[in-house]
Scaffold this motif. Structure first.
Motif, PDB file in Angstrom:
ATOM      1  N   GLU A 147       0.873  -1.111  -0.034  1.00 35.30           N
ATOM      2  CA  GLU A 147      -0.146  -0.162   0.153  1.00 35.30           C
ATOM      3  C   GLU A 147       0.966   1.302  -0.031  1.00 35.30           C
ATOM      4  O   GLU A 147       0.539   2.550  -0.855  1.00 35.30           O
ATOM      5  CB  GLU A 147      -0.849   0.248   1.264  1.00 35.30           C
ATOM      6  N   PHE A 148       1.888   1.313   0.736  1.00 37.43           N
ATOM      7  CA  PHE A 148       2.872   2.321   0.732  1.00 37.43           C
ATOM      8  C   PHE A 148       3.673   2.491  -0.434  1.00 37.43           C
ATOM      9  O   PHE A 148       3.805   3.736  -0.950  1.00 37.43           O
ATOM     10  CB  PHE A 148       3.760   2.007   2.081  1.00 37.43           C
ATOM     11  N   ARG A 150       2.163   7.278  -6.370  1.00 39.37           N
ATOM     12  CA  ARG A 150       1.254   8.355  -6.818  1.00 39.37           C
ATOM     13  C   ARG A 150       2.056   9.601  -6.267  1.00 39.37           C
ATOM     14  O   ARG A 150       1.945  10.713  -6.942  1.00 39.37           O
ATOM     15  CB  ARG A 150      -0.102   8.153  -5.741  1.00 39.37           C
ATOM     16  N   LEU A 151       2.630   9.629  -5.128  1.00 42.24           N
ATOM     17  CA  LEU A 151       3.515  10.650  -4.775  1.00 42.24           C
ATOM     18  C   LEU A 151       4.572  11.000  -5.843  1.00 42.24           C
ATOM     19  O   LEU A 151       4.713  12.236  -6.039  1.00 42.24           O
ATOM     20  CB  LEU A 151       3.757  10.496  -3.170  1.00 42.24           C
ATOM     21  N   SER A 152       5.183  10.019  -6.188  1.00 45.27           N
ATOM     22  CA  SER A 152       6.480  10.391  -6.975  1.00 45.27           C
ATOM     23  C   SER A 152       5.729  11.134  -8.535  1.00 45.27           C
ATOM     24  O   SER A 152       6.499  12.021  -9.110  1.00 45.27           O
ATOM     25  CB  SER A 152       7.218   9.186  -7.459  1.00 45.27           C
ATOM     26  N   ILE A 198       7.732   7.085   2.016  1.00 41.85           N
ATOM     27  CA  ILE A 198       7.279   8.296   2.623  1.00 41.85           C
ATOM     28  C   ILE A 198       7.368   8.282   4.266  1.00 41.85           C
ATOM     29  O   ILE A 198       7.583   9.372   4.757  1.00 41.85           O
ATOM     30  CB  ILE A 198       5.690   7.720   2.743  1.00 41.85           C
ATOM     31  N   PHE A 199       7.715   7.285   5.024  1.00 38.86           N
ATOM     32  CA  PHE A 199       8.224   7.446   6.372  1.00 38.86           C
ATOM     33  C   PHE A 199       9.591   6.668   6.415  1.00 38.86           C
ATOM     34  O   PHE A 199       9.764   5.528   7.153  1.00 38.86           O
ATOM     35  CB  PHE A 199       7.295   6.577   7.449  1.00 38.86           C
ATOM     36  N   ALA A 200      10.465   7.316   6.159  1.00 43.10           N
ATOM     37  CA  ALA A 200      11.983   7.013   6.153  1.00 43.10           C
ATOM     38  C   ALA A 200      12.402   6.903   7.581  1.00 43.10           C
ATOM     39  O   ALA A 200      12.069   7.927   8.177  1.00 43.10           O
ATOM     40  CB  ALA A 200      12.765   7.875   5.224  1.00 43.10           C
ATOM     41  N   ASN A 201      13.046   5.844   7.820  1.00 40.58           N
ATOM     42  CA  ASN A 201      13.457   5.575   9.013  1.00 40.58           C
ATOM     43  C   ASN A 201      12.506   5.158  10.210  1.00 40.58           C
ATOM     44  O   ASN A 201      13.091   5.022  11.444  1.00 40.58           O
ATOM     45  CB  ASN A 201      14.630   6.582   9.642  1.00 40.58           C
TER      46      ASN A 201
END
Length: 462
Positions: free
Chosen positions: A63-64, A70-72, A212-215
């Motif tokens: 999903e991410f 989409r974000l890219s 999206i939520f790096a780290n």
């Protein structure tokens, strides 16, 4: 007989020890089978939990990845455009525009505490004609988007690098610190924790995210559940356990039953042997006593005929009564106290003829209520005879005998003046006979002793 008693006691002891041994065996076998079931259940359940956790993590990551695509695409289109055009591109994406927000990189939003406004900065910057824009995600809307439809058998949390919830199945927990879970058991990859969300033990697996939520950490939690297949397997193992217990129990009961039969058979054989031996002993004692009594009685009769023929006739009648009683075939070996008193009175009359004034009349203290109680046959006559035979008495010191009932026993007492002759030291058949009768019926209390100058014998009433 001693060997038979020893064999019976041995079998009883084996039968007694067999029960705890059998119980321990049942507990051991049951414990081993339960341990096998438990280990198998734990292994299958852990495997199932890992599979569910992995599936959930893969689904979230997929999903991410889609959101990342989409974000890219949006970032590529927004690059170099003005603010209004970028907003129009965002509005066209029916998913991203629900939870994405744009703000100048140097605006006050950059320094605001995201834990309060729940707008989290993503690691992306758009270079627009109006300057650089930062991409913010509205965590409230993002959580709502993800948790529509529920979490199924597993749920996930996303924890920021500084250990705060970015995503959580309970919206109220977003932006709050991740509490320390109570660890129950650990192994190489998994952790069994107490879930604050479900208040149940759950398997928790964590992986690092990118994009999206790096780290940040994606933590997948699965409650300790059991599937239908594992339930069926447990049922099969339980049936095996029940069958095993049934077989062992039946075998154990059969062994106990056979041993009990053997013990009962030994007891019957022992009882029959004891009865036969008691009967033989009684017959032998009676054979030994009868000639002795007849010899003394005929000697007394011979003396009486020369002195008083009328008295001699009464003597013969009493002697016949006593001798008839002694020869009576009574296999039980027991007689009522009333019958024994009548016999001893007849016997004492014969002895009064022989010893005259050297014998005092017997003192009787007998409550009528006990006359039907039983004592060994010929016991009173035997004890009176022993008193006459083994005691020194004269006209000046006549023999006094008491027969009284006290506390469920008959007491036969006479003054203790033992006769020190070879005749008084032989025999002992009478006391042996009486003792054997009490042993045979397992009635305790027969005894004799010297007490306060009297020789006292105790005959328990049956």
């Amino acid at each position: 007989m001693k060997e038979d008693n020893k064999s019976a006691r041995k079998f009883k002891r084996k039968n007694f020890l067999l029960f705890p041994v059998g119980v321990l065996l049942l507990m051991l076998v049951g414990g081993l089978i339960l341990q096998v079931i438990f280990n198998r259940l734990t292994e299958l359940n852990r495997k199932m939990l890992r599979d569910i956790a992995n599936e959930k993590a893969l689904a979230v990551q997929k999903e991410f990845d889609l959101l990342e695509q989409r974000l890219s695409w949006f970032l590529v289109q927004a690059e170099g455009q003005d603010r209004e055009t970028i907003q129009s591109y965002l509005q066209k994406d029916t998913i991203l525009h629900t939870f994405l927000t744009l703000a100048p990189l140097d605006s006050s939003l950059q320094s605001e505490d995201w834990k309060k406004n729940l707008k989290y900065r993503l690691p992306y910057v758009i270079r627009s004609k109006a300057g650089r824009l930062q991409v913010l995600i509205d965590l409230r809307k993002f959580n709502t988007y993800f948790w529509v439809g529920g979490s199924g058998h597993a749920y996930f949390e996303i924890v920021s690098p500084d250990n705060f919830f970015l995503m959580h199945p309970e919206l109220s927990q977003v932006g709050k610190a991740n509490p320390i879970h109570t660890a129950l058991k650990r192994d190489w990859q998994d952790t069994i924790v107490l879930s604050n969300y479900l208040q149940l033990d759950a398997l928790r697996r964590s992986v690092s995210l990118k994009g999206i939520f790096a780290n940040a950490q994606l933590a997948t939690s699965v409650p300790l559940l059991i599937t239908a297949d594992e339930t069926q397997e447990i049922l099969n193992l339980s049936m095996l356990l029940g069958v095993g217990f049934l077989v062992i129990t039946i075998t154990f009961l059969q062994i106990i039953y056979r041993n009990k039969q053997r013990v009962q058979q030994l007891e019957i054989e022992q009882s029959e042997l004891s009865r036969e031996q008691a009967t033989m002993r009684f017959e032998r004692l009676r054979e030994q006593m009868n000639p002795h009594f007849l010899f003394n009685a005929l000697g007394s009769l011979q003396q009486l005929i020369a002195k008083d023929q009328d008295h001699a006739k009464r003597f013969v009648g009493k002697m016949a009564k006593v001798y008839r009683k002694m020869l009576q075939d009574d296999r039980s070996g027991w007689s009522s106290l009333e019958e024994e008193l009548a016999l001893v009175q007849a016997y004492f009359f014969l002895q009064e003829v022989r010893f005259a004034k050297a014998l005092m009349p017997i003192n009787y203290v007998i409550p009528p209520a006990v006359l039907k109680r039983q004592i060994p046959r010929l016991s009173l006559q035997t004890l009176v005879e022993n008193a006459i035979k083994h005691t020194v008495f004269t006209r000046e010191q006549p023999l006094e005998i008491e027969i009284i009932v006290d506390d469920d026993q008959v007491l036969v007492k006479n003054r203790y003046r033992p006769r020190m002759t070879s005749e008084s030291q032989t025999g002992g058949y009478g006391l042996e006979y009486i003792a054997s009768m009490y042993r045979y019926v397992e009635l305790e209390g027969f005894s004799y002793e010297v007490e306060n100058g009297f020789f006292v014998l105790h005959l328990p009433l049956r």
